[in-house]
Scaffold this active site. Structure first.
Site, short mmCIF file in Angstrom:
data_model
loop_
_atom_site.label_atom_id
_atom_site.label_comp_id
_atom_site.label_asym_id
_atom_site.label_seq_id
_atom_site.Cartn_x
_atom_site.Cartn_y
_atom_site.Cartn_z
N LEU A 1 0.84 -1.20 0.00
CA LEU A 1 0.00 0.00 0.00
C LEU A 1 0.87 1.25 0.00
CD1 LEU A 1 -2.73 -0.87 2.66
CD2 LEU A 1 -2.93 -0.97 0.18
N CYS B 1 32.57 -9.71 36.39
CA CYS B 1 31.17 -9.87 36.77
C CYS B 1 30.80 -8.85 37.85
CB CYS B 1 30.92 -11.29 37.28
SG CYS B 1 29.24 -11.54 37.88
N GLU C 1 -9.23 0.14 9.06
CA GLU C 1 -8.73 -1.06 9.73
C GLU C 1 -7.41 -0.75 10.43
OE1 GLU C 1 -10.34 -3.81 6.00
OE2 GLU C 1 -8.22 -3.85 6.55
#
Length: 671
Positions: A84, A406, A113
């Site tokens: 579209l 960590c 829609e």
């Protein structure tokens, strides 16, 4: 029992199972356990087998998948799937309306829609039966994904009703609900896999998976919105939408028939605000001229119809200040960077944090301390930093460097070649990994322990009651400590201990999944359990031996070998085994009828006319034959039915393994 009573029983089961599917896949709020659901599904399947004439063609039993698709066939669209024309500008909508008026006058209506953010699909039906499902592709031709689309619960296999054409195509959009997307992404992150960016990518990736049984486990949905026939029974698009809704297709309830462009813009404005309240993503509105005759009069350009246009909402994007980058450690040790932001309103919610994904993303953004960043939440469910505003960067700002250790336990992070994620290898002493592993172990898809939740596990860990999974099975010895926990009364303790005791009955595949081995998800655990039969064989297996098991790849095999190389893991398994957990497949008792197939090995694949796979398997084993989990040089016969996976067939031919039908197997048995 009369046929009427049996039909009522079957319909009630279908209704109940469909509701449970909706709760699980759409709402991500299950109200029933997997075992109980499977039992109800099994009950329905047995009734359908005994009374096929009473079966619902869209029964939940028809959505389990199982076929393997190695290569998707390319199919030419009978009606091209044009895109579209679209705009972000309201004036463009008024200009579109003016062009329509000049061409056909003022006597017309529009259908408005929602524009779903999913994967376009075209379904072809013949004599009411689903024949083919094809993706958009390049608009002229697409991929045949019928086997996978048949697993989607909202796509009917059969349709009936007034004015159903002998042959028709119906176009729609396959998508995934937000809650289900979030849940599945969390599971991917727990397995150390890179999460999908948005539901559309997840839906698209799922539809192109090769194993339809895996597709069936993914919570896909589908809206249908345009009917194509050679000779239409309907004069307007709106009438056709009402009809296909009555035929059983999932049509969006928010569609609206309007009389003019002002009503179109009202619809556009309404959903720009309300779209965030939907359970799925939309990225705009589609406007179509209602009358088919007027559509035909307006015609097409080379790329798109002149009778339709889409208005796209701009992605929600704001600027805010980066306060700091923090790091989260997951169950598998994966370390994820997170941008902590100055709170800002975005898409109707206040955003304080946004995903940075990994070290590569920090480098791509060229992120510096206190940068002004653009945060987006368009097709993304989780807010994401998309770029930096360098003009607002402080002159002395330091570049952000991904951490080396960590943040929870201080261990040096590792990053395997070819992977984007950093990991903490200290899985036995890193707090979030320990807590995450135990939470995973008690989860619904693993051991499903009633009376235990994530918060309870965190409380137990803080109080020193659990440090390993095996500690759950010694909690009955710690009644005094348990009774001292706030809001944890005698009844709660007894329910929990009962749940822990019941978990000892869970099958080997559930225990294996619950161990939390990296890359060993629910399906892989099931394949491994079938292939190795017990934990001792798995622990001793080499990478080549593991790869020989059906659908086990190098990455998974290497992860398993690495897991069992650690003494602490072996010690934990010994403790769990001593506690009474199941670490081997419970073999069925087979009554030996003959030795006709003694020494012969078999694999069964496909769908059969006279027997199901389990019946064939029982017959083979009852006559001395042995079942294998996959195609290998050790295989003597492949019993092939309809729609069997092409990869298995190709591998069997390559290894020159005899391929026999169910009739030939019966001949071997003298039946």
């Amino acid at each position: 029992m009369s046929n009427i009573a049996i039909k009522e029983q079957m319909d009630a089961l279908v209704k109940e199972l469909n509701q449970h599917n909706y709760n699980y896949y759409v709402l991500a709020m299950p109200t029933i356990g997997d075992y109980e659901f499977d039992k109800k599904l099994e009950e329905l399947a047995l009734l359908e087998k005994e009374y096929p004439a009473l079966a619902d063609p869209n029964s939940p039993t028809q959505r389990v998948g199982g076929d393997i698709t190695k290569n998707f066939e390319t199919v030419k669209h009978r009606y091209p799937m044009l895109s579209l024309g679209n705009t972000y500008n309201e004036q463009d909508l008024r200009d579109f309306d003016e062009r329509v008026r000049k061409a056909i006058g003022s006597d017309f209506q529009y259908v408005c829609e929602l524009k779903f953010d999913g994967l376009s699909i075209s379904l072809t039906y013949e004599n009411g039966r689903l024949l083919r499902a094809v993706t958009r592709g390049d608009g002229t031709q697409g991929d045949d994904v019928t086997t996978n689309v048949k697993t989607i619960r909202r796509v009917p296999h059969h349709v009936k009703g007034d004015k159903v054409p002998a042959q028709f195509e119906i176009r729609g959009e396959i998508f995934m609900h937000r809650a289900a997307f979030d849940r599945l992404n969390r599971e991917r992150e727990e397995l150390g896999e890179v999460p999908y960016a948005n539901p559309r990518n997840f839906a698209s990736g799922t539809v192109k998976m090769q194993d339809s049984a895996e597709v069936a486990k993914r919570p896909l949905d589908c809206f249908l919105y345009f009917l194509y026939t050679d000779k239409s029974e309907f004069k307007t698009h709106w009438d056709s939408l009402q009809a296909v809704d009555n035929w059983g297709f999932h049509v969006c309830e928010h569609n609206r028939l309007v009389s003019n462009i002002d009503e179109v813009l009202d619809f556009v404005h309404k959903w720009e605000k309300e779209r965030h309240n939907l359970s799925y993503e939309i990225d705009g509105i589609v406007i179509k001229v209602n009358s088919y005759a007027q559509q035909q009069e307006l015609g097409f350009t080379a790329k798109s119809p002149r009778w339709a246009i889409s208005y796209k909402y701009k992605a929600d994007e704001v600027q805010t200040e980066l306060l700091q980058v923090s790091y989260q450690v997951g169950r598998t040790g994966a370390v994820t960077p997170v941008a902590n932001l100055k709170p800002v309103l975005l898409a109707g919610t206040t955003v304080k944090r946004a995903s940075l994904h990994n070290a590569n993303e920090i480098e791509r953004l060229d992120l510096h301390e206190h940068d002004t960043v653009f945060v987006e939440k368009g097709g993304e469910i989780i807010p994401k930093v998309i770029k930096v505003n360098p003009e607002k960067r402080r002159p002395d700002a330091k570049k952000i460097v991904y951490l080396h250790n960590c943040p929870e336990c201080g261990s040096e992070l590792v990053r395997k070649e070819g992977e984007a994620v950093h990991y903490c290898p200290n899985d036995e002493a890193c707090p979030p990994q320990i807590v995450g592993k135990i939470q995973h172990f008690i989860g619904r898809k693993a051991m499903n322990i009633d009376g235990l939740g994530d918060e309870t596990i965190e409380t137990f860990y803080r109080r020193g009651l659990v440090r390993h999974i095996s500690d759950l099975y010694t909690l009955h010895e710690k009644a005094t400590e348990l009774s001292q926990i706030e809001r944890f009364g005698e009844k709660s303790i007894q329910n929990m201990l009962k749940g822990i005791e019941e978990s000892k009955k869970m099958p080997f595949e559930k225990v294996l999944f619950g161990l939390g081995i990296r890359y060993v998800g629910e399906t892989v655990a099931r394949k491994l359990a079938a292939g190795v039969k017990n934990i001792e064989t798995l622990a001793a297996a080499t990478v080549p031996e593991l790869i020989a098991i059906d659908e086990i790849g190098t990455r998974i095999a290497e992860s398993i070998v690495e897991y069992f190389s650690k003494p602490e893991h072996i010690r934990q398994i010994a403790l769990l085994k001593a506690a009474g957990l199941q670490f081997e497949v419970e073999e069925r008792t087979i009554v030996l009828q003959s030795e006709q197939l003694s020494g012969k090995t078999f694999v069964i694949s496909g769908v059969f006319e006279n027997f199901d796979r389990e019946e064939l398997k029982t017959m083979i084993e009852a006559n001395g034959g042995k079942m294998l989990s996959g195609i290998s040089g050790k295989l003597d016969y492949l019993v092939a039915g309809d729609n069997m996976g092409p990869s298995k067939l190709e591998k069997a031919k390559k290894l020159k393994i005899p391929i026999i039908s169910e009739t030939e197997l019966m001949d071997m048995l003298g039946k």
